[in-house]
Design an enzyme around this catalytic site. Sequence first.
Site, PDB file in Angstrom:
ATOM      1  NE  ARG A 104      -3.439   2.318   2.938  1.00 45.11           N
ATOM      2  CZ  ARG A 104      -3.105   2.883   3.972  1.00 45.11           C
ATOM      3  NH1 ARG A 104      -1.958   2.557   4.899  1.00 45.11           N
ATOM      4  NH2 ARG A 104      -3.397   4.289   4.359  1.00 45.11           N
ATOM      5  NE  ARG A 129      -5.430  15.548   8.354  1.00 44.11           N
ATOM      6  CZ  ARG A 129      -5.027  14.693   9.091  1.00 44.11           C
ATOM      7  NH1 ARG A 129      -4.988  14.446  10.366  1.00 44.11           N
ATOM      8  NH2 ARG A 129      -4.830  13.332   8.332  1.00 44.11           N
ATOM      9  CE  LYS A 152      -8.976   4.466   3.237  1.00 44.70           C
ATOM     10  NZ  LYS A 152      -7.781   5.476   3.247  1.00 44.70           N
ATOM     11  CB  THR A 206      -8.237   0.359  11.202  1.00 42.66           C
ATOM     12  OG1 THR A 206      -8.540   0.835   9.711  1.00 42.66           O
ATOM     13  CG2 THR A 206      -7.893   1.667  11.791  1.00 42.66           C
TER      14      THR A 206
END
Length: 482
Positions: A33, A74, A221, A281
Amino acid sequence: MTRRTKILATLGPATDKPGVLESILEAGVNVVRINFSHGSEEEHLERVKAVREWAHVNNTYIGVLMDLQGPKIRIASFKDGIKIDLKNGDTFVLDADQDKLLGNQKSVGIAYKTLPQEVKPGNILILDDGKIVLEVSSIEGNKINTVVTQGGVLSDKKGINLRGGGLSANALTEKDKKDIFTAAKANADYVALSFPVSGDDVRETKALLIEAGCKAGVISKIERAESLKEETIQDIINESAGIMVARGDLGVEIGDAQLPAQQKRLIRMARSNDRIVITATQMLESMIENPIPTRAEVFDVANAVLDGTDAVMLSAETAAGSYPRNAVLTMAEVCEEAEKNPIAKVSHHRLNEKFSDIDETIAMSAMYAANHLGVKVVAALTETGKTAMWMSRISSDVSIYAMSDSVQTLRKVTLYRGVYPCGIDKDTGSDWSDVNQKVIDTLTKNGVVKDGDLVVLTKGMYKDKSGGTNMMKILHVGDNEY
């Protein structure tokens, strides 16, 4: 290799150190990845080059998945890079107008400027993957006033999630669109799409890949609460080559307690729709700093295998961890042990359904024969890998060899559970039946079969015709004629 579940490992600073990349590939990584959230185009292309060179030298195939960053919702930064300590009951302001470098104990800027227009009093905001929890008390212009309900230490540029989802940020950013062209330069096998909320996001990504001249499959995802709605997730799965159960952001949005049931549901849906599924994860999170995993992590990996995941993913464990090789070896061992459980070998896939395609019918028939006849391997001659994909949806302990002269196809099947890529020269002159001998010769040379073994072979009547699989033959290794 006897392991059926594939290992997807993230590359980063740790794997750039001399010998580390080679060590994790030797330990059993099937797909690497590349994370577009970190690093430059030059670094990404150099890492892909190194992987491809190693695979060539070692006469094997390693898939490349390039992961788009997606919208990053963020906070901004704190003055002089300080960290603040928020206590339960403190008031704290997220201010879209505040200087991005002047955050302090009372307030901080936000990179996602429309956030004040998308939240309302009573909403719960989760910061830094659940470490900090804020309840919105009021909105004043571009300021979001909050009360801290779960305190902790907060530092620069931590992510913000809205519990329950609903933020309007587009899945594809301008950076993502540029990174798709980098994926095309790298001839990526898969591109992972972050935060899709509908099949339209996947369709747009596929159109951009075509525009860039990239044949990569899209891995969606699953990270947003709204993507879990029945019609929405079905549309996303239908449009994708596969999905990733991205448990970080998804867990923050829906609550960790809901994750196990959703993971099982998503794996089941992907497999029943003949799509790839990756579980990701924090699978071996403790191994970022420790040479061995916790027992809870071992159970987590094993349960994903028993649920039927195609692949399990390592993130910081290999990208930035102290024990990347150990993490891969541990993952491989846990997967192999879990696959010995009878649950992992029983399948009811499509048993009560009718088939509409001849090639899918042949694939299902081949696996039924293999599971009931004591066959050593199934060999699927394939142009695109689709026949091998259908076969891989059947839980079994019979190895499936996807045999092709297309390097791209052989790299793509590295992500399919129970499927092993095997290059074969299909240039047999005018007699297509000669390929039977070539298949046996290739498998024998590679040490896969020996005299006395049974092999189920599937192929099409015509060479180089995609979707033309219409024949199955059972071959007895050692016969004079095939």
